[in-house]
Design a protein around this motif. Sequence first.
Motif, PDB file in Angstrom:
ATOM      1  N   GLU A   1       0.709  -1.045   0.144  1.00  0.00           N
ATOM      2  CA  GLU A   1      -0.125   0.131  -0.184  1.00  0.00           C
ATOM      3  C   GLU A   1       0.744   1.237  -0.051  1.00  0.00           C
ATOM      4  N   SER A   2       1.729   1.181   0.993  1.00  0.00           N
ATOM      5  CA  SER A   2       3.044   2.417   0.905  1.00  0.00           C
ATOM      6  C   SER A   2       4.213   1.820   1.507  1.00  0.00           C
ATOM      7  N   VAL A   3       5.493   2.429   1.110  1.00  0.00           N
ATOM      8  CA  VAL A   3       6.596   2.258   1.525  1.00  0.00           C
ATOM      9  C   VAL A   3       7.458   3.456   1.686  1.00  0.00           C
ATOM     10  N   ARG A   4       7.860   3.501   2.764  1.00  0.00           N
ATOM     11  CA  ARG A   4       8.940   4.782   3.085  1.00  0.00           C
ATOM     12  C   ARG A   4      10.214   4.166   3.641  1.00  0.00           C
ATOM     13  N   ILE A   5      11.265   4.972   3.128  1.00  0.00           N
ATOM     14  CA  ILE A   5      12.724   4.569   3.502  1.00  0.00           C
ATOM     15  C   ILE A   5      13.326   5.987   4.107  1.00  0.00           C
ATOM     16  N   ASN A   6      13.699   5.637   5.425  1.00  0.00           N
ATOM     17  CA  ASN A   6      14.210   6.784   6.013  1.00  0.00           C
ATOM     18  C   ASN A   6      13.229   8.072   6.332  1.00  0.00           C
ATOM     19  N   GLY A   7      11.980   7.349   6.395  1.00  0.00           N
ATOM     20  CA  GLY A   7      10.844   8.812   6.426  1.00  0.00           C
ATOM     21  C   GLY A   7      10.537   9.233   5.092  1.00  0.00           C
ATOM     22  N   LYS A   8      11.226   8.879   3.989  1.00  0.00           N
ATOM     23  CA  LYS A   8      10.891   9.570   2.873  1.00  0.00           C
ATOM     24  C   LYS A   8       9.733   8.660   1.979  1.00  0.00           C
ATOM     25  N   PRO A   9       8.689   8.875   1.569  1.00  0.00           N
ATOM     26  CA  PRO A   9       7.702   8.039   0.956  1.00  0.00           C
ATOM     27  C   PRO A   9       8.455   7.804  -0.775  1.00  0.00           C
ATOM     28  N   VAL A  10       8.542   6.566  -0.937  1.00  0.00           N
ATOM     29  CA  VAL A  10       9.031   6.138  -2.213  1.00  0.00           C
ATOM     30  C   VAL A  10       8.019   5.246  -2.923  1.00  0.00           C
ATOM     31  N   LEU A  11       6.781   4.829  -2.228  1.00  0.00           N
ATOM     32  CA  LEU A  11       5.825   4.138  -3.125  1.00  0.00           C
ATOM     33  C   LEU A  11       4.407   4.267  -2.399  1.00  0.00           C
ATOM     34  N   GLN A  12       3.400   4.631  -3.500  1.00  0.00           N
ATOM     35  CA  GLN A  12       1.994   4.690  -3.058  1.00  0.00           C
ATOM     36  C   GLN A  12       1.399   4.159  -3.896  1.00  0.00           C
ATOM     37  N   ALA A  13       0.245   2.922  -3.411  1.00  0.00           N
ATOM     38  CA  ALA A  13      -0.387   2.231  -4.163  1.00  0.00           C
ATOM     39  C   ALA A  13      -1.567   3.140  -4.918  1.00  0.00           C
ATOM     40  N   SER A  14      -1.628   2.818  -6.237  1.00  0.00           N
ATOM     41  CA  SER A  14      -2.606   3.248  -6.942  1.00  0.00           C
ATOM     42  C   SER A  14      -3.750   2.370  -7.656  1.00  0.00           C
ATOM     43  N   PRO A  15      -4.921   2.559  -7.970  1.00  0.00           N
ATOM     44  CA  PRO A  15      -5.960   1.567  -8.586  1.00  0.00           C
ATOM     45  C   PRO A  15      -5.243   0.491  -9.514  1.00  0.00           C
ATOM     46  N   PHE A  16      -5.199  -0.808  -9.367  1.00  0.00           N
ATOM     47  CA  PHE A  16      -4.751  -1.775 -10.189  1.00  0.00           C
ATOM     48  C   PHE A  16      -3.494  -1.840 -10.056  1.00  0.00           C
ATOM     49  N   ASP A  17      -2.841  -1.314  -8.975  1.00  0.00           N
ATOM     50  CA  ASP A  17      -1.393  -1.910  -8.764  1.00  0.00           C
ATOM     51  C   ASP A  17      -1.226  -3.202  -8.236  1.00  0.00           C
ATOM     52  N   GLY A  18      -0.411  -4.039  -8.532  1.00  0.00           N
ATOM     53  CA  GLY A  18      -0.258  -5.490  -8.004  1.00  0.00           C
ATOM     54  C   GLY A  18       0.085  -6.258  -9.146  1.00  0.00           C
ATOM     55  N   PRO A  19      -0.090  -7.591  -8.971  1.00  0.00           N
ATOM     56  CA  PRO A  19       0.239  -8.511  -9.923  1.00  0.00           C
ATOM     57  C   PRO A  19      -0.768  -8.514 -11.196  1.00  0.00           C
ATOM     58  N   VAL A  20      -0.554  -8.695 -12.423  1.00  0.00           N
ATOM     59  CA  VAL A  20      -1.252  -8.713 -13.587  1.00  0.00           C
ATOM     60  C   VAL A  20      -0.985  -9.571 -14.430  1.00  0.00           C
ATOM     61  N   ILE A  21      -1.649 -10.100 -15.401  1.00  0.00           N
ATOM     62  CA  ILE A  21      -1.347 -11.419 -16.241  1.00  0.00           C
ATOM     63  C   ILE A  21      -2.302 -11.243 -17.579  1.00  0.00           C
ATOM     64  N   ARG A  22      -1.867 -11.170 -18.688  1.00  0.00           N
ATOM     65  CA  ARG A  22      -2.509 -11.238 -19.887  1.00  0.00           C
ATOM     66  C   ARG A  22      -2.669 -12.409 -20.333  1.00  0.00           C
ATOM     67  N   SER A  23      -3.841 -12.874 -20.488  1.00  0.00           N
ATOM     68  CA  SER A  23      -4.140 -14.381 -21.138  1.00  0.00           C
ATOM     69  C   SER A  23      -3.852 -14.111 -22.715  1.00  0.00           C
ATOM     70  N   LYS A  24      -3.547 -15.359 -23.415  1.00  0.00           N
ATOM     71  CA  LYS A  24      -3.364 -15.506 -24.793  1.00  0.00           C
ATOM     72  C   LYS A  24      -4.832 -16.076 -25.333  1.00  0.00           C
ATOM     73  N   GLN A  25      -5.202 -15.859 -26.445  1.00  0.00           N
ATOM     74  CA  GLN A  25      -6.508 -16.288 -27.069  1.00  0.00           C
ATOM     75  C   GLN A  25      -6.256 -17.786 -27.082  1.00  0.00           C
TER      76      GLN A  25
END
Length: 327
Positions: free
Chosen positions: A167-191
């Motif tokens: 959801e979020s990550v801070r390093i030494n108090g500094k924000p380095v990551l903030q989740a957005s909609p559709f963040d996370g694992p994604v896969i694209r199927s083949k027809q």
Amino acid sequence: HHRLPILCKLLALLACTCVSQTAHGRLDSSGQFYTWENNRFSVPLEIKDNSGVARTGWPVTSGLPLPPGLISAPEELRLTDALGNELPCQFTVLSRHWATDNSIRWILLDFQVDIPADGTAIVQLRNDMHHKAVTEPIQLLENNQTITVDTGPLTAVISRDSASLLESVRINGKPVLQASPFDGPVIRSKQVTAAEYFKGSSWNTHEWEYTSTIKDLDVPENVYTGNIQSSTEVTIESAGPMHASVLLRGRYLPLIPGSNDLQDGFLDFTTRLHFFRGHSFIMVEHSLENSSRTQPQWLLPFREASLLHTLSLGPGITVTGGGTDED
């Protein structure tokens, strides 16, 4: 981060436990030999770097076997450097000698060492006294919505309601990551328009007797995003002072719903997030599982698998990658 090629080798534990209680080895000035006397041992463990990269305070995880009747509680063990200085170490019991005296059969060690590039480090596993508590351990805090992990320099928040993983990550108090909609694992199927499956009633000594059937399928190329279907599928798997892990289980569901054959999802996934005391990186283990909820279970191809995260670093981002030189 991938698990880097560091090897931890048990040099003499089985040898030292097979001798009589009155016999003992000698520990020379290099600290590379074991001692064994009156059920007190000092066993060397060798850690080797195979990547050509020097490391400082690098995490090492290794499981070690113990003979029956020797160690009954992990507090009886401690880890030292070659000079006898105690090292912070996390001891986790993996199994016991249930059929005999319930003593420890396998113990998991988590510790950190300095290793020169392509070099080795020697540490000693001892049972001469109880180990000290780890100072400045990893801190974990959980509620119904999130799990927060604090390693010292890094603070990470994991959501129990979404599959963004972080959801979020801070390093030494500094924000380095903030989740957005559709963040996370994604896969694209083949027809896929058709698939073959086999069905049989019995095995025999020659071959599996089966029938083959071709079935039409409606599997268009589509994007499937990771979904956590219950907050109980996000749990603290290990809450150790040196090494903690969070387990997430979910399923890839279609980003654009439709009427095709994969509306209940494409694949399951299991993710483990590993955190280490005093370090600002996270090791991610992500596995895909072909666990169809209905029969028959199809082995379907996919074109792409990725992990999306929204960084908060601003411009000028530098990415470093590593691999193996096949030459």
